[in-house]
Design a protein around this motif. Structure first.
Motif, short mmCIF file in Angstrom:
data_model
loop_
_atom_site.label_atom_id
_atom_site.label_comp_id
_atom_site.label_asym_id
_atom_site.label_seq_id
_atom_site.Cartn_x
_atom_site.Cartn_y
_atom_site.Cartn_z
N ASN A 1 36.91 67.40 -69.30
CA ASN A 1 36.87 67.19 -70.73
C ASN A 1 38.18 67.72 -71.32
O ASN A 1 38.36 68.93 -71.46
CB ASN A 1 35.67 67.90 -71.35
N THR A 2 39.09 66.84 -71.65
CA THR A 2 40.40 67.25 -72.15
C THR A 2 40.42 67.37 -73.66
O THR A 2 41.45 67.70 -74.24
CB THR A 2 41.47 66.24 -71.72
N THR A 3 39.29 67.09 -74.34
CA THR A 3 39.26 67.17 -75.79
C THR A 3 39.07 68.61 -76.25
O THR A 3 38.87 69.52 -75.45
CB THR A 3 38.12 66.30 -76.36
N SER A 4 39.09 68.79 -77.56
CA SER A 4 38.89 70.12 -78.13
C SER A 4 37.42 70.42 -78.39
O SER A 4 37.09 71.50 -78.88
CB SER A 4 39.66 70.24 -79.46
N TYR A 5 36.55 69.45 -78.08
CA TYR A 5 35.14 69.61 -78.37
C TYR A 5 34.31 69.31 -77.14
O TYR A 5 34.76 68.64 -76.21
CB TYR A 5 34.73 68.69 -79.52
N ASN A 6 33.10 69.80 -77.16
CA ASN A 6 32.18 69.48 -76.07
C ASN A 6 31.85 68.00 -76.09
O ASN A 6 31.97 67.32 -77.12
CB ASN A 6 30.89 70.29 -76.20
N ALA A 7 31.42 67.50 -74.96
CA ALA A 7 31.10 66.08 -74.86
C ALA A 7 29.94 65.90 -73.88
O ALA A 7 29.57 66.82 -73.15
CB ALA A 7 32.32 65.28 -74.41
N ILE A 8 29.38 64.71 -73.89
CA ILE A 8 28.32 64.35 -72.95
C ILE A 8 28.84 63.25 -72.03
O ILE A 8 29.44 62.28 -72.50
CB ILE A 8 27.05 63.88 -73.68
#
Length: 721
Positions: free
Chosen positions: A172-179
């Motif tokens: 997950n390279t974003t700044s937020y959690n993901a599913i």
């Protein structure tokens, strides 16, 4: 040598022998020396050869270590030059009798999966033992693909054995959690089953398979897992038998928080499956069905995946904004697939029989460019997103009180009553004809005023006939018990020369150009932004339009409000209409109105929100998907939000319950049909397939497939000095 006493010549007779012996000795010594030198040289050469061979093997080990480091650098986000150059220079010392170092150089030198594609990584390794050095180079081809696969007939599987475990890493390279949502497809022959390995923390969403356990049957497992921002996570799924397998995954990101699964908080509560609708024929349009997963906010039946053939819950998609479709199929060729527009016809059409909606393709695996991929299984993931209603930052799955009219409620025009022949009534017109006394017969029960009628300045008397045409000039007093303006009291009359005495059952009727709104559910009667404000009421044969609203106040017993309860002037001839529950104002069109507290549909990925009627009166245009403007362009009208639809409703809305989000995809309270349009290389390919759905809430970032990177050796060389 001592001379011979009698013969001097005899004194030289042994010289030759001595010289010969000396020569022989010198020769032997020379040969021995040369032999010693040769032996010593052979020993050095042997050592050097041994060191060179050892250095060669160390260099080979370095290549393997470099390739392993390269493979471990793949985290599901594609390949870049950093994956290659990042492996070194690395030195391992001591290693055996020497040391090894390795490094990598990418081609092109600057490359990535989102820019210039990386084609290869040249791994160079040097083994050193003593004075010997051997340098080897392996040029590894780089390939980035969606998902991962294993052909049980080859040796490229992650694990071999009776119960292999397949893994797919992601980062997950974003700044937020993901599913991340994963779909594993496998040959089901022989009752093969799949499980999420212990410790993987996979939430099981789908567990189904095509009918029978024959050679063409397929099994499907869908899992979801939350991935913290900046983290790498590996999903491990285990098969009970070694079978051909393919796995794809999709990353659903949130904005300020991770998306959440809809439905109940038990395993599988967010999923839908129905194994009775999982058989189709390749190359044809095939269909499946779901129940209405947005039918309720609670689940009456908590069926766990695998324990029943059909999902009975009706809340697995309640409140969602993203519908995810997982699909698995038996194929005969890697070209067999669902249509993937553009170009071509739509691939997955959801709600085929009502507001048909084309789902968006994300990923499929395997494809024909993947070496050694099995040719009998294929998995795909599709999705559709739609913004929910939002109010004060909160999700509002359903809204009530939606109208195609900006004004709706109850109202009355004018007034009518019968007087009593008694002093307590006193309803009469004075002998001078200038004063009207309204007695207690106007509101004999004390409950009808003002909800059933009011008397307004300018009202015209139509009965009794003797004083017809008289107009209300003003109200003089309002001293009756509980009375206020427009009720019992005395009024000045204009344009009248007749008196009307007390009379039992005398009918009094006033026509008016004042609409008295007594209650409203769509309260925007005073909106001047619409050019036509036509009023329709039961008993009203004409269609007057409203003008300005009188200044709201509390003098008429009911509390008036801007655009709501109050007095509105009408155009046209004065009329009298009794209280009615069918007061409507406005011309039905593409505008719909709903209370501001219900919220407005939020734009998702820049798109307007799709709207559906959950219950109530009205019907949207089934021939064209109906969408509403986003909250950025929604207009507040009084206590209403005005939303503009892409097409006018087929039947105007009255007190309708609307939904957006994934709710707008389904047939309310019934069965929703979806259609798959597939292509293939052979007739009858894809005899067995399975599919299922899950829903998420809070998806508002880029939707990306989970990628898998592989290396394959294309060339090998040794540097010769």
């Amino acid at each position: 040598m001592t001379p011979h006493p009698r013969n001097p010549k005899l004194s030289q007779s042994g010289m030759v022998t001595v010289l010969a012996v000396l020569f022989l000795i010198a020769t032997v010594l020379f040969v021995l020396t040369q032999m010693q030198n040769i032996s010593a040289g052979n020993t050095v050469d042997t050592q050097r050869q041994d060191d060179g061979v050892a250095a060669f093997y160390l260099a080979e080990s370095g290549l393997e270590m470099g390739r392993a480091a390269l493979q471990n650098s793949f985290t599901g986000t594609g390949v870049s030059n950093l994956n290659c150059t990042g492996i070194g220079p690395t030195t391992v010392s001591p290693l055996g009798r020497g040391a090894v170092s390795y490094s990598g150089v990418s081609t092109p030198a600057t490359c990535s999966s989102t820019g210039v594609n990386c084609t290869s990584c040249a791994i160079t390794a040097t083994g050193t033992v003593g004075l010997a050095n051997r340098t080897l180079t392996r040029n590894a081809s780089l390939t980035t693909v969606d998902g991962t696969t294993c052909n049980s007939a080859t040796t490229d599987c992650t694990n071999s054995g009776a119960s292999p475990t397949w893994s797919l890493p992601l980062k997950n390279t974003t700044s937020y959690n993901a599913i991340a949502f994963f779909v594993l497809t496998y040959i089901q022959q022989g009752n093969t089953t799949a499980t999420c390995s212990a410790g993987s923390n996979c939430v099981l969403q789908l567990a189904l398979g095509s009918p029978s356990n024959g050679s063409k049957s397929v099994g499907m497992q869908g899992n979801a897992v939350t991935i913290p921002n900046g983290s790498t996570y590996k999903i491990y799924q285990t098969l009970s038998k070694n079978r051909d397998v393919a796995e794809v995954g999709v990353f659903f990101g949130g904005n300020t928080a991770a998306p959440t699964l809809t439905g109940s908080n038990w395993a599988g509560g967010a999923s839908y499956w129905d194994t009775s609708n999982t058989v189709g024929k390749q190359g044809a349009q095939v269909q499946g069905t779901t129940n209405d997963g947005t039918a309720s906010s609670t689940c009456a039946s908590q069926s766990v995946p695998g324990s029943a053939s059909t999902q009975a819950c009706t809340n697995w998609c309640y409140g969602g904004d993203t519908l995810v479709f997982g699909y698995t199929v038996n194929v005969a060729s890697l070209s067999d697939q669902i249509n993937q527009p553009p170009p071509g016809s739509p691939g997955v059409i959801f709600n085929t029989l009502n507001q048909a909606m084309n789902m968006s393709f994300v990923t499929r695996y395997p494809t024909s460019n993947i070496t050694n991929a099995p040719t009998d299984v294929e998995a795909e993931i599709w999705y559709a997103s739609n913004g929910n209603f939002q109010y004060n930052g909160a999700v509002v799955p359903l809204t009530a009180g939606a109208y195609s009219y900006n004004g709706a409620g109850t109202g009355v025009i004018g007034s009518t009553w019968k007087s009593l022949n008694s002093a307590s009534d006193n309803t009469a017109i004075s002998s001078s004809g200038t004063v009207l006394t309204v007695g207690n017969s106007f509101d004999s029960t004390g409950t009808t005023y003002p909800t059933s009628q009011i008397i307004s300045v300018g009202d015209v008397l139509t009965a009794p006939a003797a004083a017809a045409g008289a107009k209300i000039g003003s109200q003089l007093t309002s001293t009756e018990a509980g009375g206020k303006l427009g009720g019992r009291g005395t009024y000045s009359l204009t344009n009248n020369t007749h008196n009307v005495a007390y009379a039992n059952n005398q009918v009094w009727t006033f026509a008016s150009n004042v609409l008295w709104v007594t209650a409203c559910t769509a309260c925007d009667f005073n909106d001047s932004s619409f050019s036509t404000q036509t009023v329709s009421m039961t008993g009203l044969s004409t269609s007057p339009t409203t003008n300005a609203q009188a200044t709201p106040g509390t003098n008429y017993k009911l509390t008036e409000a801007l655009g709501g309860i109050g007095r509105y002037t009408l155009t046209g001839t004065a009329v009298q209409v009794a209280s009615t529950a069918t007061l409507l104002q406005g011309t039905p069109g593409t505008n719909i109105f709903l209370p501001v507290t219900s919220g407005v549909p939020a734009a998702l990925f820049g798109n307007a929100a799709r709207i559906a009627i959950k219950s109530g009166t009205g019907a949207l245009n089934a021939s064209a998907p109906t969408t509403a403007a986003s909250s950025a362009t929604a207009t507040v009208h009084g206590a209403l939000n005005a939303l503009t639809l892409s097409s006018a409703p087929a039947t105007p809305l009255q007190n309708a319950q609307l939904c957006a989000g994934t709710c707008a995809f389904f047939t309310p309270g019934g069965t929703t049909t979806y259609t798959l349009n597939r292509t293939g290389s052979g007739t009858g390919n894809g005899d067995y397939w399975a599919s299922g759905f899950m829903c998420l809430q809070g998806v508002n970032r880029t939707i990306e497939p989970v990628t898998s990177s592989t290396t394959s050796t294309s060339t090998w060389s040794e540097t010769v000095y």
